[in-house]
Design an enzyme around this catalytic site. Structure first.
Site, PDB file in Angstrom:
ATOM      1  N   ASP A 282      80.853  60.009 -63.873  1.00 26.07           N
ATOM      2  CA  ASP A 282      79.391  60.078 -63.919  1.00 26.07           C
ATOM      3  C   ASP A 282      78.868  60.092 -65.351  1.00 26.07           C
ATOM      4  O   ASP A 282      77.725  60.486 -65.592  1.00 26.07           O
ATOM      5  CB  ASP A 282      78.905  61.333 -63.188  1.00 26.07           C
ATOM      6  CG  ASP A 282      78.313  61.000 -61.819  1.00 26.07           C
ATOM      7  OD1 ASP A 282      78.405  59.836 -61.406  1.00 26.07           O
ATOM      8  OD2 ASP A 282      77.759  61.906 -61.163  1.00 26.07           O
ATOM      9  N   ASP A 341      89.020  68.933 -61.207  1.00 27.33           N
ATOM     10  CA  ASP A 341      88.062  68.701 -62.275  1.00 27.33           C
ATOM     11  C   ASP A 341      88.759  68.078 -63.478  1.00 27.33           C
ATOM     12  O   ASP A 341      89.995  68.043 -63.556  1.00 27.33           O
ATOM     13  CB  ASP A 341      87.381  70.008 -62.664  1.00 27.33           C
ATOM     14  CG  ASP A 341      86.320  70.429 -61.650  1.00 27.33           C
ATOM     15  OD1 ASP A 341      85.982  69.596 -60.781  1.00 27.33           O
ATOM     16  OD2 ASP A 341      85.846  71.572 -61.723  1.00 27.33           O
ATOM     17  N   ASP A 343      89.386  68.928 -66.485  1.00 30.64           N
ATOM     18  CA  ASP A 343      90.297  69.692 -67.344  1.00 30.64           C
ATOM     19  C   ASP A 343      91.468  70.291 -66.571  1.00 30.64           C
ATOM     20  O   ASP A 343      92.227  71.084 -67.138  1.00 30.64           O
ATOM     21  CB  ASP A 343      89.534  70.808 -68.054  1.00 30.64           C
ATOM     22  CG  ASP A 343      88.889  71.777 -67.078  1.00 30.64           C
ATOM     23  OD1 ASP A 343      88.318  71.297 -66.079  1.00 30.64           O
ATOM     24  OD2 ASP A 343      88.947  72.998 -67.312  1.00 30.64           O
ATOM     25  N   ASP A 435      80.595  73.673 -53.840  1.00 30.36           N
ATOM     26  CA  ASP A 435      81.882  74.149 -53.330  1.00 30.36           C
ATOM     27  C   ASP A 435      81.704  75.338 -52.382  1.00 30.36           C
ATOM     28  O   ASP A 435      82.304  75.391 -51.317  1.00 30.36           O
ATOM     29  CB  ASP A 435      82.811  74.512 -54.491  1.00 30.36           C
ATOM     30  CG  ASP A 435      82.098  75.308 -55.580  1.00 30.36           C
ATOM     31  OD1 ASP A 435      80.952  75.745 -55.344  1.00 30.36           O
ATOM     32  OD2 ASP A 435      82.688  75.490 -56.662  1.00 30.36           O
TER      33      ASP A 435
END
Length: 704
Positions: A282, A341, A343, A435
């Site tokens: 994104d 994600d 990281d 979430d």
């Protein structure tokens, strides 16, 4: 002749236990001392023995003098080192404050809070500060005029019965102030304090029950065990359960860490024909887009089953990104989806340790893994975060998983059954905690969750206070938005009363709303006010004993962090300002509660892991391949050069709310000295210093 030789031997012999004293200074020699023996303490009439004893005493006195001198030298060295440490610390503080920027200097597009809401909250804190300063001056003046109150319990009869109680205008004003305090201010303040104490005790009991549940799990060695499947896979030849798995990596302008997640997911040990990796980019920065796209193409050339997706219309932040990816036509061919994600870097056996739990368990909707942190020892801020998150996973998530089969999805490092996502309505963009939203809706539809405490996924903690503050704002405003939206559904849902009670009271109210409310109100507002209105009291056990006990329980899952128990207690109260502001913003839809701010990453974990790949021979996984590491090494060097150039541009943020509260608490601590309230004074003093350090942005790394 024999007695003379005996005396000569006795003179040369060493009596007692030798003591060796060593000094680090090379100018001092090593001195050997003798401890006194039993004979030194015997009283004898013999002249020869008396002479020997006197000599021995004189010798020991000289040795004691040497010891004292050496100790004094060592103490002087310690004082010198402490002084130099404080001087260097002061110079660092001066430099960082000189390069600081206040909240008003920040770009409005990067702010988490609406300016109007932020200014109102800040104005209220400033009003309390100025009022406390005026009252402190008033109280000090009264103290020197003879108005001494040793305890908060005032003897009001003194004001009315003593003929010399009122001596002038000042005494008349102060006696009127005392009466106003007693009649009008103390009762409502004491009522509010008692209400917060009750909430504090309830929340502490909840924390204690969670810790007891964790102890029971460890004592009984309760652990989810997947069912074994000996069916061999035709492609890899391994025995096990290998369904179709979709791996999603959502990211947005995270060029510091995109390589680690893509590389780790491409090395997952899973049959190539039964896994597809979606890189959901994104990013609105063209440079970052090109870097991520090139990384995906590089892995495609190496044979990885990976695709790149970029949205032109970036609605809904992460939830919109995931929702768009799930609408792809090929998703219907997959049974499970794993989310990481940017990281996060799963180990090669991540899917082999999580997916088998779904076998023959059709009610299971989610398997969540634990997070581990590569930079938890980077600075004080990351150490304190590690304490919080270790307790969250080790205690909260594990206990709720074992006893309730429900907990909040952490947004990453988990595997969902796609049917559970679809049955619950899919991803929704209505809050910033998508979430938690999908987890609550799946729970209402009867799906069960499993948390695996022994399966870890490596990630990175925010190293600057600014990044951590923005993350905490989103994590505490989102649940309040969700509570408002989900409350009618929870009430109408046909689930047991216990599940409704757990969702409404424990999951939302107690742990998401009450905790930040009483933490800020009790320790940052009511406690300072009781110093200026001493007729309203906070017991010592509320200020000291229970917070210390709760901090001890929180730090138990991370025993190596015990030296930081006091900073942890103070920092949690300091963060209550941000959490309280976020909670109010989300509950009443104030400010930018719906704004998503991506947590800033430093890329430390990415660089370290890629360097380790370069330095050692990689182990090729079945169905996966490794890219050309020479290119990776060149990219690492380029990133290091860019990081070196960015160091000159770093600065501090000066947080005005935290600084204002720091001076408020320090003013209250000065007032507490007049009432001789020792524990309250020390708590307010150290809490004020904690707010001061955070307000000057001295707790974490500087920001770009």
């Amino acid at each position: 002749m024999a007695p003379a030789s005996f005396d000569w031997w006795k003179k040369e012999s060493h009596r007692g236990t030798p003591v060796v004293v060593k000094m680090e200074n090379p100018n001092w020699s090593m001195v050997e001392l003798e401890a006194p023996s039993e004979e030194d303490f015997l009283i004898s009439d013999s002249p020869s023995r008396s002479r020997d004893n006197n000599k021995s005493r004189n010798k020991n006195a000289k040795q004691l003098t040497w010891v004292l001198l050496l100790k004094a030298h060592k103490a002087a060295g310690c004082l010198t080192s402490i002084a130099s440490t404080f001087l260097s610390l002061g110079s660092v503080v001066r430099r960082r404050v000189a390069s600081g920027r206040t909240d008003s200097d920040a770009d409005a597009s990067t702010e988490n809070e609406n300016k109007a809401v932020k200014s109102r909250f800040y104005s209220c804190i400033k009003l309390f500060l100025w009022l406390s300063v005026v009252l402190l001056v008033f109280e000090v003046s009264a103290y020197f005029k003879g108005w001494h109150f040793g305890t908060p319990k005032l003897q009001l009869e003194y004001i009315f019965t003593s003929p010399i109680a009122i001596k002038g205008i000042f005494d008349l004003m102060y006696s009127g102030w005392v009466l106003i305090r007693v009649e009008y201010l103390a009762p409502p303040l004491q009522f509010l304090a008692n209400a917060c104490i009750i909430l504090f005790v309830i929340q502490s009991l909840d924390r204690l029950v969670l810790c007891l549940g964790c102890f029971w799990i460890r004592f009984k060695k309760i652990k989810p065990v997947p069912k074994q499947d000996d069916t061999p896979d035709l492609e890899s030849g391994d025995k096990g359960y290998f369904p179709m798995v979709l791996v999603q990596i959502p990211m947005c302008n995270e060029k510091e860490v995109y390589q680690q997640s893509i590389g780790a997911c491409c090395n997952l040990d899973w049959p190539k024909s039964k896994i597809l990796i979606q890189v959901l980019d994104d990013s609105d920065d063209p440079t970052t887009q090109n870097l991520i796209k090139e990384e995906v193409h590089k892995w495609q050339r190496e044979g990885a089953n990976i695709v790149y997706r970029h949205r032109i219309i970036r609605d809904g932040y992460k939830a919109g990104n995931l929702k768009s990816a799930m609408n792809c036509s090929y998703v219907k061919d997959y049974e499970f989806v794993s989310i990481f994600d940017a990281d996060f870097q799963p180990t090669p056996d991540f899917l082999k340790r999580t997916v088998p739990h779904f076998k023959d368990n059709e009610q299971l909707g989610l398997v969540q893994a634990r997070w581990s942190f590569v930079n938890k020892d980077e600075n004080l801020l990351t150490r304190l975060q590690n304490i919080n998150l270790t307790f969250h996973f080790e205690v909260e998530q594990q206990v709720n998983s074992v006893f309730l089969n429900f907990f909040g999805f952490n947004g990453t490092a988990g595997v969902w059954r796609i049917k559970a996502l679809e049955d619950s309505g899919g991803w929704m963009e209505r809050t910033t905690v998508e979430d938690m939203d999908i987890a609550v809706r799946a729970h209402l539809h009867g799906w069960k969750f499993i948390f695996l405490n022994d399966v870890e996924c490596q990630c990175e903690l925010p190293e600057s206070y600014e990044a951590y503050r923005k993350q905490q704002h989103r994590w505490h405003s989102g649940p309040m938005q969700l509570f408002r939206l989900c409350l009618p559904d929870i009430i109408r849902c046909k689930i047991s009363v216990w599940k409704k009670f757990n969702l409404i009271f424990l999951f939302f109210l107690l742990r998401k709303l009450i905790l930040p409310f009483y933490s800020f109100t009790l320790f940052c507002i009511i406690l300072p006010m009781t110093m200026f209105i001493p007729e309203a009291e906070l017991p010592t056990w509320v200020v000291c004993y229970i917070p210390a006990t709760m901090s001890f329980l929180n730090i138990l899952p991370a025993p190596k962090s015990f030296p930081f128990i006091v900073p942890y207690l103070l920092f949690e109260n300091t963060m209550s300002v941000t959490k309280f502001n976020a909670m109010i913003s989300g509950l009443f839809q104030l400010g930018s509660a719906y704004e998503w701010v991506v947590t800033k990453k430093s890329g430390r974990s990415s660089e370290g892991d890629l360097v380790s790949l370069v330095e050692k021979e990689p182990r090729h996984q079945k169905g996966a391949s490794v890219p050309d590491l020479s290119e990776v090494k060149m990219e690492i060097k380029q990133q290091e050069k860019k990081a070196a150039s960015r160091k000159k541009k770093k600065h501090n943020r000066i947080y005005m709310k935290e600084l204002t509260l720091a001076f408020l608490l320090l003013t209250a601590s000065a007032r507490s000295l007049l009432s001789a309230q020792g524990i309250h004074f020390y708590f307010l003093l150290f809490q004020g210093i904690s707010f001061l350090l955070v307000g000057l942005d001295l707790i974490g790394e500087q920001v770009d």
